[in-house]
Design a protein around this motif. Structure first.
Motif, PDB file in Angstrom:
ATOM      1  N   HIS A 174       0.701  -1.070   0.101  1.00 43.44           N
ATOM      2  CA  HIS A 174       0.018   0.068   0.070  1.00 43.44           C
ATOM      3  C   HIS A 174       0.892   1.267  -0.004  1.00 43.44           C
ATOM      4  CE1 HIS A 174      -3.888   2.203   0.808  1.00 43.44           C
ATOM      5  NE2 HIS A 174      -3.151   3.076   1.753  1.00 43.44           N
ATOM      6  N   GLY A 175       1.983   1.406   0.936  1.00 42.75           N
ATOM      7  CA  GLY A 175       2.856   2.205   0.933  1.00 42.75           C
ATOM      8  C   GLY A 175       3.491   2.617  -0.512  1.00 42.75           C
ATOM      9  N   VAL A 176       3.949   1.539  -1.244  1.00 42.16           N
ATOM     10  CA  VAL A 176       4.712   1.820  -2.480  1.00 42.16           C
ATOM     11  C   VAL A 176       3.589   2.216  -3.544  1.00 42.16           C
ATOM     12  CG1 VAL A 176       5.766   0.808  -4.448  1.00 42.16           C
ATOM     13  CG2 VAL A 176       6.307   0.385  -2.000  1.00 42.16           C
ATOM     14  N   ILE A 177       2.323   1.700  -3.366  1.00 44.25           N
ATOM     15  CA  ILE A 177       1.129   2.247  -4.445  1.00 44.25           C
ATOM     16  C   ILE A 177       0.757   3.885  -4.090  1.00 44.25           C
ATOM     17  CG2 ILE A 177      -1.283   2.137  -4.794  1.00 44.25           C
ATOM     18  CD1 ILE A 177      -0.959  -0.806  -4.406  1.00 44.25           C
ATOM     19  N   MET A 178       0.962   4.112  -2.922  1.00 48.18           N
ATOM     20  CA  MET A 178       0.730   5.541  -2.642  1.00 48.18           C
ATOM     21  C   MET A 178       1.552   6.370  -3.004  1.00 48.18           C
ATOM     22  SD  MET A 178      -2.349   5.516  -1.342  1.00 48.18           S
ATOM     23  CE  MET A 178      -2.394   7.395  -0.650  1.00 48.18           C
ATOM     24  N   GLU A 179       2.989   6.105  -3.161  1.00 50.24           N
ATOM     25  CA  GLU A 179       4.145   6.646  -3.677  1.00 50.24           C
ATOM     26  C   GLU A 179       4.125   6.783  -5.205  1.00 50.24           C
ATOM     27  OE1 GLU A 179       6.710   8.376  -2.576  1.00 50.24           O
ATOM     28  OE2 GLU A 179       6.248   8.181  -0.473  1.00 50.24           O
ATOM     29  N   ALA A 180       3.595   5.588  -5.675  1.00 51.95           N
ATOM     30  CA  ALA A 180       3.299   5.619  -7.189  1.00 51.95           C
ATOM     31  C   ALA A 180       2.453   6.488  -7.843  1.00 51.95           C
ATOM     32  CB  ALA A 180       3.270   4.219  -7.533  1.00 51.95           C
ATOM     33  N   ARG A 181       1.369   6.895  -6.811  1.00 52.80           N
ATOM     34  CA  ARG A 181       0.284   7.441  -7.338  1.00 52.80           C
ATOM     35  C   ARG A 181       0.544   9.219  -7.132  1.00 52.80           C
ATOM     36  NH1 ARG A 181      -4.757   6.755  -4.330  1.00 52.80           N
ATOM     37  NH2 ARG A 181      -6.089   6.482  -6.282  1.00 52.80           N
ATOM     38  N   GLN A 182       1.718   9.558  -6.996  1.00 52.51           N
ATOM     39  CA  GLN A 182       2.007  10.741  -6.722  1.00 52.51           C
ATOM     40  C   GLN A 182       1.420  11.659  -7.986  1.00 52.51           C
ATOM     41  OE1 GLN A 182       3.480  12.559  -4.471  1.00 52.51           O
ATOM     42  NE2 GLN A 182       3.918  10.622  -3.016  1.00 52.51           N
ATOM     43  N   PRO A 183       0.735  12.672  -7.939  1.00 51.61           N
ATOM     44  CA  PRO A 183       0.211  13.562  -8.908  1.00 51.61           C
ATOM     45  C   PRO A 183       0.977  13.796 -10.142  1.00 51.61           C
ATOM     46  CG  PRO A 183       0.302  14.978  -7.059  1.00 51.61           C
ATOM     47  CD  PRO A 183       0.561  13.386  -6.816  1.00 51.61           C
ATOM     48  N   ASP A 184       2.302  14.110  -9.683  1.00 43.63           N
ATOM     49  CA  ASP A 184       3.402  14.635 -10.682  1.00 43.63           C
ATOM     50  C   ASP A 184       4.440  13.867 -10.625  1.00 43.63           C
ATOM     51  OD1 ASP A 184       4.792  15.896 -12.714  1.00 43.63           O
ATOM     52  OD2 ASP A 184       5.063  17.955 -11.744  1.00 43.63           O
ATOM     53  N   GLN A 185       4.738  12.905 -11.357  1.00 48.82           N
ATOM     54  CA  GLN A 185       5.656  11.952 -11.314  1.00 48.82           C
ATOM     55  C   GLN A 185       7.124  12.457 -11.815  1.00 48.82           C
ATOM     56  OE1 GLN A 185       5.039   7.829 -12.770  1.00 48.82           O
ATOM     57  NE2 GLN A 185       4.555   7.123 -10.624  1.00 48.82           N
ATOM     58  N   LYS A 186       7.058  13.458 -12.679  1.00 51.49           N
ATOM     59  CA  LYS A 186       8.015  14.137 -13.481  1.00 51.49           C
ATOM     60  C   LYS A 186       8.948  14.953 -12.369  1.00 51.49           C
ATOM     61  CE  LYS A 186       6.153  14.192 -18.040  1.00 51.49           C
ATOM     62  NZ  LYS A 186       5.777  14.743 -19.212  1.00 51.49           N
ATOM     63  N   ALA A 187       7.974  15.141 -11.334  1.00 51.80           N
ATOM     64  CA  ALA A 187       8.448  16.007 -10.352  1.00 51.80           C
ATOM     65  C   ALA A 187       9.515  15.414  -9.299  1.00 51.80           C
ATOM     66  CB  ALA A 187       7.836  17.116  -9.477  1.00 51.80           C
ATOM     67  N   THR A 188       9.319  13.937  -9.426  1.00 50.44           N
ATOM     68  CA  THR A 188       9.999  13.054  -8.275  1.00 50.44           C
ATOM     69  C   THR A 188      10.967  12.207  -8.819  1.00 50.44           C
ATOM     70  OG1 THR A 188       8.522  11.422  -8.381  1.00 50.44           O
ATOM     71  CG2 THR A 188       7.921  13.212  -7.052  1.00 50.44           C
ATOM     72  N   ASP A 189      11.703  11.683  -8.350  1.00 46.47           N
ATOM     73  CA  ASP A 189      12.803  10.489  -8.862  1.00 46.47           C
ATOM     74  C   ASP A 189      12.132   9.084  -9.068  1.00 46.47           C
ATOM     75  OD1 ASP A 189      14.619  12.272  -9.210  1.00 46.47           O
ATOM     76  OD2 ASP A 189      15.375  11.926  -7.153  1.00 46.47           O
ATOM     77  N   LEU A 190      10.668   9.116  -8.958  1.00 48.46           N
ATOM     78  CA  LEU A 190      10.168   7.728  -9.119  1.00 48.46           C
ATOM     79  C   LEU A 190      10.110   7.198 -10.285  1.00 48.46           C
ATOM     80  CD1 LEU A 190       6.732   8.480  -7.040  1.00 48.46           C
ATOM     81  CD2 LEU A 190       8.601   6.814  -6.290  1.00 48.46           C
ATOM     82  N   PRO A 191      10.202   5.780 -10.375  1.00 49.86           N
ATOM     83  CA  PRO A 191      10.399   4.983 -11.733  1.00 49.86           C
ATOM     84  C   PRO A 191       9.029   4.769 -12.197  1.00 49.86           C
ATOM     85  CG  PRO A 191      10.944   3.786  -9.915  1.00 49.86           C
ATOM     86  CD  PRO A 191      10.802   4.909  -9.340  1.00 49.86           C
ATOM     87  N   ASP A 192       8.695   4.276 -13.530  1.00 49.22           N
ATOM     88  CA  ASP A 192       7.431   4.137 -13.771  1.00 49.22           C
ATOM     89  C   ASP A 192       6.689   3.246 -12.910  1.00 49.22           C
ATOM     90  OD1 ASP A 192       5.712   3.257 -16.137  1.00 49.22           O
ATOM     91  OD2 ASP A 192       5.885   1.594 -15.334  1.00 49.22           O
ATOM     92  N   ALA A 193       5.251   3.732 -12.615  1.00 46.65           N
ATOM     93  CA  ALA A 193       4.542   3.311 -11.610  1.00 46.65           C
ATOM     94  C   ALA A 193       4.334   1.407 -11.841  1.00 46.65           C
ATOM     95  CB  ALA A 193       3.045   3.779 -11.486  1.00 46.65           C
ATOM     96  N   ASP A 194       4.119   1.244 -12.810  1.00 43.82           N
ATOM     97  CA  ASP A 194       3.836  -0.358 -13.084  1.00 43.82           C
ATOM     98  C   ASP A 194       5.258  -1.170 -12.741  1.00 43.82           C
ATOM     99  OD1 ASP A 194       1.509   0.374 -13.887  1.00 43.82           O
ATOM    100  OD2 ASP A 194       1.691  -0.038 -16.059  1.00 43.82           O
ATOM    101  N   ALA A 195       6.407  -0.564 -13.314  1.00 40.25           N
ATOM    102  CA  ALA A 195       7.608  -0.995 -13.034  1.00 40.25           C
ATOM    103  C   ALA A 195       7.857  -1.256 -11.528  1.00 40.25           C
ATOM    104  CB  ALA A 195       8.630  -0.518 -13.822  1.00 40.25           C
TER     105      ALA A 195
END
Length: 210
Positions: A174-195
């Motif tokens: 759940h915690g990782v899903i919440m991170e992956a659902r960030q509204p603007d992924q380009k503003a973070t260092d998060l990789p692709d959500a599915d990956a």
């Protein structure tokens, strides 16, 4: 169909129509900004009749929460009833939870924000049904873990307590899903959500293998 059965069916249809109307209002405007009057208008009911079925907005929200957890439970039941090994089912449960968050995001948000609604767990039949359904979701996870231990695909040492492990897995994913659902992924260092979710599920599974 008997007269009593017909009346019960009509009552359930009316409750469903109210919940449908409430979902439109709550999901578009938010719980706090909606009134019982607005829900009654959307459901094409009088305000007085609305109160016959639900005593307040919180009671309606409990009905929507019950729908949400039932939708999640149905996904988990489908996984649990498959013929896969326990370790495979663990991954499939994780994938089902992620799919739920993507395909039914409003229901996912309702469950995530359940602690913010006042008096949500007032004692009534609906609250008991909600709690019971939530328990079924966790029990399905526990049963899958126990199956994995029994079929040898999960380590009994690493899954020493299936109940604790189920809570850990749910919280971690759940915690990782919440991170992956960030509204603007380009503003973070998060990789692709599915990956990211796939990697997380794989790592969690690896940690429990023999």
């Amino acid at each position: 169909m008997s007269l009593d059965q017909r009346r019960e069916q009509e009552k359930q249809e009316r409750r469903d129509s109210i919940l449908d109307a409430a979902e439109k209002a709550f999901f578009s405007k938010g719980f706090d900004k909606c009134s019982m009057d607005e829900i009654a208008r959307t459901a094409q009911l009088s305000r007085a009749l609305l109160y016959v079925y639900f005593k307040d907005k919180t009671a309606i929200m409990r009905g929507i929460m019950l729908r949400s957890v039932q939708a999640l439970r149905d996904r988990f039941v489908a996984v649990a009833q498959s013929n896969a090994l326990g370790i495979e089912k663990v991954g499939a449960l994780g994938a089902a939870y992620y799919a739920f968050s993507c395909e039914e995001p409003d229901y996912f948000d309702v469950l995530t924000q359940s602690g913010t609604f006042p008096h949500l767990l007032d004692e009534d039949d609906q609250s008991q049904a909600l709690q019971g359904c939530g328990n079924q979701v966790m029990q399905l996870m526990v049963e899958v873990l126990r199956q994995g231990i029994a079929d040898g695909s999960l380590s009994p040492e690493r899954v020493a307590d299936p109940v604790m492990t189920a809570y850990f897995l749910r919280g971690a994913l759940h915690g990782v899903i919440m991170e992956a659902r960030q509204p603007d992924q380009k503003a973070t260092d998060l990789p692709d959500a599915d990956a990211l979710i796939s990697y997380t599920i794989g790592m969690l599974g690896h940690s429990m293998r023999p």
